[in-house]
Design a protein around this motif. Structure first.
Motif, PDB file in Angstrom:
ATOM      1  N   SER A   1      -6.337  12.631   3.509  1.00 56.03           N
ATOM      2  CA  SER A   1      -5.725  11.562   2.716  1.00 56.03           C
ATOM      3  C   SER A   1      -5.171  10.456   3.600  1.00 56.03           C
ATOM      4  N   ALA A   2      -4.667  10.825   4.770  1.00 54.57           N
ATOM      5  CA  ALA A   2      -4.137   9.824   5.687  1.00 54.57           C
ATOM      6  C   ALA A   2      -5.251   8.924   6.212  1.00 54.57           C
TER       7      ALA A   2
ATOM      8  N   GLU B   1       0.804  -1.219   0.000  1.00 54.88           N
ATOM      9  CA  GLU B   1       0.000   0.000   0.000  1.00 54.88           C
ATOM     10  C   GLU B   1       0.842   1.277   0.000  1.00 54.88           C
ATOM     11  N   LEU B   2       2.139   1.152   0.168  1.00 54.46           N
ATOM     12  CA  LEU B   2       2.988   2.344   0.300  1.00 54.46           C
ATOM     13  C   LEU B   2       3.486   2.829  -1.055  1.00 54.46           C
ATOM     14  N   ARG B   3       3.704   4.146  -1.127  1.00 54.68           N
ATOM     15  CA  ARG B   3       4.382   4.736  -2.279  1.00 54.68           C
ATOM     16  C   ARG B   3       5.885   4.740  -2.019  1.00 54.68           C
TER      17      ARG B   3
ATOM     18  N   THR C   1       0.989  14.292   2.510  1.00 50.71           N
ATOM     19  CA  THR C   1      -0.325  13.704   2.772  1.00 50.71           C
ATOM     20  C   THR C   1      -1.060  14.507   3.838  1.00 50.71           C
TER      21      THR C   1
ATOM     22  N   LEU D   1       3.695   9.085   5.902  1.00 53.86           N
ATOM     23  CA  LEU D   1       3.197   9.393   4.558  1.00 53.86           C
ATOM     24  C   LEU D   1       3.577  10.829   4.218  1.00 53.86           C
ATOM     25  N   ARG D   2       4.431  11.005   3.230  1.00 50.84           N
ATOM     26  CA  ARG D   2       4.878  12.345   2.848  1.00 50.84           C
ATOM     27  C   ARG D   2       3.876  12.979   1.885  1.00 50.84           C
TER      28      ARG D   2
ATOM     29  N   ASP E   1       7.064   6.965   0.864  1.00 49.14           N
ATOM     30  CA  ASP E   1       6.581   6.681   2.210  1.00 49.14           C
ATOM     31  C   ASP E   1       7.557   5.756   2.943  1.00 49.14           C
TER      32      ASP E   1
ATOM     33  N   PHE F   1      -6.097   6.516   3.528  1.00 47.61           N
ATOM     34  CA  PHE F   1      -5.087   5.450   3.499  1.00 47.61           C
ATOM     35  C   PHE F   1      -5.344   4.442   4.609  1.00 47.61           C
TER      36      PHE F   1
ATOM     37  N   VAL G   1       3.795   4.243  10.227  1.00 47.45           N
ATOM     38  CA  VAL G   1       3.863   4.615   8.812  1.00 47.45           C
ATOM     39  C   VAL G   1       4.025   6.131   8.721  1.00 47.45           C
TER      40      VAL G   1
END
Length: 441
Positions: free
Chosen positions: A372-373, A346-348, A368, A365-366, A351, A376, A363
């Motif tokens: 959006s978090a 699920e990560l980009r 974001t 998340l840059r 991330d 996710f 986790v």
């Protein structure tokens, strides 16, 4: 003797001297449990000292009794400096007593691979290499030219003399038989044209190789370099070169040195680096490495005084203890790896995820926002529910996830401050019924 690249027949006395001067080298591995005061040795380590598998215990106090008394304080101080975080690794040469009462010179290197929350060392892994032969050779090289040639041709490595004149190409004025193993070249070929190495040294390392020699020649400082070579038979290997320069009467530079195979040492170092940053069960970054990366991102936010959004999530598998209690810890470990795999999917690329301990994961998340978090987090819960975990018996073990979310701020004093907020949100999610998402400002 007809030339510097040929081993003449040794006299009986020389053969005896050579036998005493050179001992078979070897490497052993050790694993130290610092709080327990225990240290486990590989069979190869014990063999270096002439012991069988069952003849050495695991008490750290006993290990210090084998260190030569003149070297003991130096060894302890070097270890303590690494325990205190003042050095990146532990590395020392010292004497150690063998089973028969004699002493060998060894080169030990290692690294703390886990620490507790206060930074105290928990586990340290390293290697010990028998360097007695090399130390003995170093002493014997001062005796006679004949003995030098015979000894160096038997040493596992390349002993060389390298000249760089004021004008004209540099050349090897001496190369031992070790050239065949180190470079897969005959000694005479290496001496005939030093430029032959340009085709063997890795292209990325070749500029550094030449520049380091020029710098060494200018400053007359010891030459030390680790570099890669690409050989027809051995493939990609690491080499370690050490030499001392001196100025010649014509203004040139003369080196006497030694080149060894460092491939195994580099492999072990890579494993030590990986074990220091990776959780062994899930192969995700461990807590220490994850927090260091979060701190780096936080520092950049503070330097730019940026409004960039970075979300930090704390995730906890609900009722995880029930899996361990019902199916055993092996099933629990498999469940953690199952969830880790879902996390990765699920990560980009930008991330980051880490295992914080037990069944807790974090986790980052840059770029974001909170919205959006949350999206996710819901997707993560859905994916976990849609991908059932199956134990070895074929039964399905239901997994659910509680998540706490916060946004990192440039004014946060530390990565821990951000983590505490998300951890508090996670606690609310657990307290309010589990399998929930809670947020913190």
């Amino acid at each position: 003797m007809t030339g510097p690249y040929r081993v003449d027949a040794l006299t009986s006395e020389s053969q005896q001297t050579l036998s005493m001067a050179i001992a078979e080298s070897g490497t052993g591995i050790w694993d130290r449990d610092v709080p327990a005061g225990k240290i486990r040795y590989s069979a190869g380590w014990k063999a270096i000292l002439g012991y069988a598998e069952h003849e050495i215990g695991d008490e750290i106090g006993d290990s210090y009794l084998r260190v030569h008394p003149d070297d003991l304080e130096y060894v302890k101080a070097t270890i303590q400096a690494h325990f205190d975080g003042r050095t990146d690794a532990y590395e020392v040469e010292h004497r150690i007593r063998c089973k028969d009462g004699s002493y060998k010179w060894v080169h030990s290197r290692g690294r703390v691979v886990s620490r507790d929350a206060r930074g105290a060392p928990l586990r340290m892994i390293g290697t010990t290499t028998d360097i007695t032969a090399l130390r003995t050779v170093s002493d014997q090289l001062r005796e006679t030219a004949d003995l030098i040639t015979n000894l160096t041709n038997e040493v596992p490595g390349l002993v060389f003399q390298y000249r760089m004149p004021p004008d004209g190409p540099a050349r090897f004025s001496y190369a031992s038989a070790g050239a065949r193993e180190i470079y897969e070249l005959e000694p005479w070929a290496l001496a005939a044209d030093a430029r032959i190495l340009d085709a063997l040294i890795h292209p990325e390392d070749l500029p550094q190789y030449h520049e380091s020699l020029r710098t060494c020649a200018a400053a007359l400082t010891p030459w030390h370099l680790e570099y890669r070579v690409c050989l027809p038979r051995q493939g990609l290997c690491w080499r370690q070169a050490d030499a001392r320069p001196q100025r010649t009467a014509d203004g040139g530079t003369l080196w006497h040195g030694f080149i060894t195979d460092a491939t195994e040492h580099k492999r072990i170092e890579a494993e030590l680096r990986e074990s220091a940053t990776t959780d062994g069960l899930t192969l995700l970054p461990n807590r220490r490495h994850f927090m260091a990366q979060v701190q780096t991102v936080l520092d950049r936010l503070a330097q730019r005084d940026s409004d960039d959004c970075v979300a930090l999530l704390m995730c906890d598998l609900d009722h995880f203890k029930q899996i361990n209690d019902r199916w055993g810890h092996a099933a629990g470990d498999a469940a953690l790896r199952h969830f880790a795999s879902i996390l990765r999917s699920e990560l980009r690329a930008a991330d980051l995820v880490g295992r914080m301990g037990g069944e807790e994961f974090a986790v980052m998340l840059r770029g974001t926002s909170m919205t959006s978090a949350i999206t996710f987090a819901r997707r993560l819960q859905h994916q976990l529910a849609a991908t059932p975990f199956v134990v070895e018996s074929g039964e399905r073990a239901a997994l659910a996830l509680s998540i706490g979310i916060t946004l990192m701020h440039a004014v946060d004093g530390s990565a821990e401050a951000s983590l505490i907020r998300s951890d508090r949100a996670l606690y609310r999610a657990k307290r309010n019924g589990r399998n929930r998402i809670e947020t913190a400002p």
